[in-house]
Design a protein around this motif. Structure first.
Motif, PDB file in Angstrom:
ATOM      1  N   GLU A 124       0.729  -1.387  -0.164  1.00 59.83           N
ATOM      2  CA  GLU A 124       0.159  -0.019   0.148  1.00 59.83           C
ATOM      3  C   GLU A 124       0.874   1.188   0.203  1.00 59.83           C
ATOM      4  O   GLU A 124       0.262   2.440  -0.180  1.00 59.83           O
ATOM      5  CB  GLU A 124      -0.925   0.164   1.247  1.00 59.83           C
ATOM      6  N   HIS A 252       1.774  -4.156  -6.071  1.00 65.24           N
ATOM      7  CA  HIS A 252       0.945  -3.187  -5.197  1.00 65.24           C
ATOM      8  C   HIS A 252      -0.279  -3.636  -5.219  1.00 65.24           C
ATOM      9  O   HIS A 252      -0.934  -4.217  -6.134  1.00 65.24           O
ATOM     10  CB  HIS A 252       1.443  -1.983  -5.705  1.00 65.24           C
ATOM     11  N   ASN A 253      -1.171  -3.252  -4.154  1.00 67.24           N
ATOM     12  CA  ASN A 253      -2.507  -3.327  -4.484  1.00 67.24           C
ATOM     13  C   ASN A 253      -2.947  -2.808  -5.511  1.00 67.24           C
ATOM     14  O   ASN A 253      -2.420  -1.632  -5.812  1.00 67.24           O
ATOM     15  CB  ASN A 253      -3.098  -2.716  -3.073  1.00 67.24           C
ATOM     16  N   ILE A 255      -5.386  -0.772  -5.798  1.00 68.24           N
ATOM     17  CA  ILE A 255      -5.718   0.608  -5.385  1.00 68.24           C
ATOM     18  C   ILE A 255      -4.489   1.370  -4.970  1.00 68.24           C
ATOM     19  O   ILE A 255      -3.863   1.069  -4.243  1.00 68.24           O
ATOM     20  CB  ILE A 255      -6.747   0.470  -4.303  1.00 68.24           C
ATOM     21  N   ASP A 260      -4.014   2.454 -10.885  1.00 63.89           N
ATOM     22  CA  ASP A 260      -4.849   3.728 -10.568  1.00 63.89           C
ATOM     23  C   ASP A 260      -4.126   5.015 -11.279  1.00 63.89           C
ATOM     24  O   ASP A 260      -4.953   5.794 -11.998  1.00 63.89           O
ATOM     25  CB  ASP A 260      -4.811   4.190  -9.171  1.00 63.89           C
ATOM     26  N   GLN A 280      -4.961  -8.097  -5.873  1.00 61.15           N
ATOM     27  CA  GLN A 280      -6.362  -7.818  -5.821  1.00 61.15           C
ATOM     28  C   GLN A 280      -7.055  -7.290  -4.695  1.00 61.15           C
ATOM     29  O   GLN A 280      -8.164  -7.928  -4.209  1.00 61.15           O
ATOM     30  CB  GLN A 280      -7.108  -9.170  -6.709  1.00 61.15           C
ATOM     31  N   ASP A 281      -6.662  -6.589  -3.898  1.00 61.49           N
ATOM     32  CA  ASP A 281      -7.322  -5.831  -2.860  1.00 61.49           C
ATOM     33  C   ASP A 281      -7.661  -6.871  -1.596  1.00 61.49           C
ATOM     34  O   ASP A 281      -8.669  -7.058  -1.217  1.00 61.49           O
ATOM     35  CB  ASP A 281      -8.458  -5.313  -3.244  1.00 61.49           C
TER      36      ASP A 281
END
Lengths: 321, 277
Positions: A124, A252-253, A255, A260, A280-281
């Motif tokens: 994150e 990385h996530n 999100i 992003d 995937q979160d």
């Protein structure tokens, strides 16, 4: 050109080289000297090695104080401890006043934390720092690029977060390849069936995927987006316009990171179909780095599948909507 | 020892700052008067006697540094900076308004004379440790002063900083703890398990003193003692929240509250000085 084994050694060598030229460079450690492979720095410059112990919030705030007096502190420790434990200090006392502090976050991604488990897998970090105004965010892909990036960010009069690894990084570039802060690098240009954007220590998988896709007749343009912020919107838009569909690959996530960042550029400048390969979160688990990355959706096959998917969409006329 | 007339002068400066605070908060219709009044005497001693600073050169690199860790008390700091000539007292009318140099909490880039952005509690001591370390490395003789509230030392980072200052023997770092016994929600005693304060700093190997934080002579003498110590120094200043106005003293509702016109008039009558609204 200096010698180093991995991204942490590359960081250490770059900081030594910087410090030899300029006495403003100091290193702030949160009992992370060995983890950062910076023992040689401490031996060469004992009065520029500040050891605060296992106290990351203090490390970051102390660095802010040092920077307010004209020094250039590099704070190095595990990426999650900088961006989560000391997030407020980073945001309010470094980024907000725009102080000249550099953060080197190691163990980036599941690749970095691997067997240690979720407490030491930091996926994150890039998203957290990206959301803070005024901070440059860099995710180089190998030791050669880290060495150059550590030097390049020293020239920015403001805060920077640089993600480093934990010794399992593949070598992607030769030593001479320059690191141009804020600019994308087109790494392979097989064709324009799809754009493949990647960064960090997972880039080698994107290289392998691009090669396999080429053998299958799908020609991609592979791009290293090592600077996440400020993002090279112009360069990325040009690639999106050329290819019409894209896949992002990041350790990385999904999100907050590369997926992003590319989606934002696409939304604003060139709306195209995008698939995002990454964590995937969900929270991953311990395991050997390669196996963990494979298991959690970041294998070469996952990348190949994602590209095939967007190319099919494009062929059906629903790529750029 | 301090001469008596100087002591009286500093006391009157402190009261002037108190009145400035009340006028600022009244004018802005927002702010934290109680916590500001409790440190007015410490601020007066620092800004009108101790600090080596230059209003014409706020970034002078050899200047003494000051960090108001309890940044919500910034009105008293703004008043001191204005009265020392860093900016016009008229700027105080803009407190907390859009575009003003005087933010809700101290901002080192917007306000001349502010050495460090502050306000989220607990962080000032670490920032001060960094500044004091820079002085050691650069072989500078300046002193770094930090003012913290007693409530904010509940934050964990304070003790990280305390450890670090002790390790590096930062004898160029002086911390005041504004020991008024209150925090935002209630009394320190009710909210936390913080007390007693003094032995904790002793255990961290700091040079420790306890004084009456409203007695300017004691404040000056404590600074003199602190400067002689080979250790980092904490001065626990026993204070009264809202000191100087009877209606405000020890009434914690004044932590963040706006005085009405009548209360302003009482302040003017009690504290004297010039009207700047």
């Amino acid at each position: 050109m200096s010698n180093y084994k991995g991204t942490r050694e590359a960081f250490s060598q770059a900081l030594i080289d910087l410090a030899q030229e300029d006495d403003r460079f100091v290193f702030v450690s949160a009992d992370s000297l060995k983890a950062m492979r910076a023992t040689a720095f401490a031996e060469k410059f004992p009065d520029r090695y500040i050891e605060v112990g296992i106290a990351e919030q203090n490390a970051v705030a102390v660095a802010a104080g040092l920077a307010s007096c004209g020094l250039i502190p590099y704070v190095g420790t595990y990426g999650g401890f900088i961006t989560m434990r000391a997030c407020e200090q980073l945001r309010t006392f470094v980024a907000y006043p725009g102080l000249h502090v550099k953060f080197i976050g190691i163990n980036g991604g599941v690749f970095g934390g691997e067997r240690e488990g979720v407490t030491h897998q930091f996926f994150e970090d890039l998203g957290i720092v990206r959301s803070i105004p005024g901070i440059t965010v860099v995710a180089p892909s190998d030791a050669h690029q880290v060495y150059q990036a550590v030097k390049a960010i020293s020239k920015i009069d403001g805060p920077v977060y640089l993600r480093a690894g934990s010794g399992r990084e593949h070598v992607v570039y030769d030593q001479e390849t320059p690191f141009e802060l804020g600019k994308i690098r087109v790494l392979r240009k097989y064709g324009n069936h799809a754009a493949l954007f990647a960064n960090g220590f997972i880039l080698y998988r994107a290289i392998e995927a691009a090669k396999r896709l080429n053998e299958q007749g799908i020609q991609v343009t592979l791009v290293d987006v090592h600077t996440l912020k400020p993002i090279d919107a112009e360069g990325i838009t040009a690639i999106l316009q050329e290819c019409g569909v894209a896949v992002t690959v990041e350790d990385h996530n999904i999100i907050g990171g590369l997926g992003d960042a590319i989606s934002k550029v696409s939304t604003e400048h060139c709306p195209v179909r995008i698939e995002r390969v990454g964590l995937q979160d969900i929270f991953p688990s311990s395991g050997p780095a390669e196996e963990v990355a494979d298991y959690y959706g970041m294998s070469v096959n996952h990348i190949v599948d994602a590209v095939q998917k967007v190319v099919q969409k494009k062929q059906r006329g629903c790529g750029c909507e | 020892m301090l001469k008596n007339d100087k002591s009286i002068d500093l006391q009157s400066k402190a009261n002037q700052l108190r009145l400035d605070v009340v006028q600022m908060v009244h004018g802005a219709k927002d702010g934290h008067p109680g916590p500001a009044l409790s440190i007015a005497d410490i601020i007066a001693v620092l800004y009108f006697k101790e600090l080596r600073i230059d209003a014409n050169n706020p970034q002078w690199e050899d200047r003494d540094r000051f960090i108001l860790s309890k940044g919500h008390a910034c009105t008293v700091l703004y008043a001191a900076l204005a009265r020392r000539g860093f900016f016009s007292i008229d700027e105080c009318r803009g407190l907390r308004s859009l575009g003003s140099m005087l933010q809700g909490h101290p901002d080192m880039n917007k306000t001349p004379g502010i050495d460090m952005t502050s306000g989220s509690l607990g962080n000032g001591l670490s920032l001060g440790v960094g500044i004091a370390l820079a002085a050691k490395y650069r072989k500078k003789s300046y002193t770094t002063y930090v003012v913290m509230g007693d409530g904010e030392i509940q934050e964990g980072i304070v003790w990280e900083a305390a450890m670090c200052a002790s390790k590096y023997q930062l004898n160029n770092l002086i911390l005041f703890i504004d020991n008024n016994g209150w925090q935002s929600g209630d009394s320190i005693e009710q909210v936390s398990g913080l007390l007693p304060i003094l032995p904790k700093w002793q255990a961290f190997n700091w040079h420790c003193q306890t004084i009456d934080g409203h007695d300017v002579t004691q404040i000056i003498n404590a600074i003199d003692q602190a400067k002689k110590s080979p250790q980092p120094s904490v001065i626990i200043a026993d204070t009264v929240k809202g000191k100087g106005l009877a209606y405000m003293e020890n009434d914690n509702s004044w932590h963040k509250r706006v005085p009405d016109d009548e209360q302003l008039a009482i302040a003017l009558k009690t504290l004297g000085g010039d009207v700047n609204e």
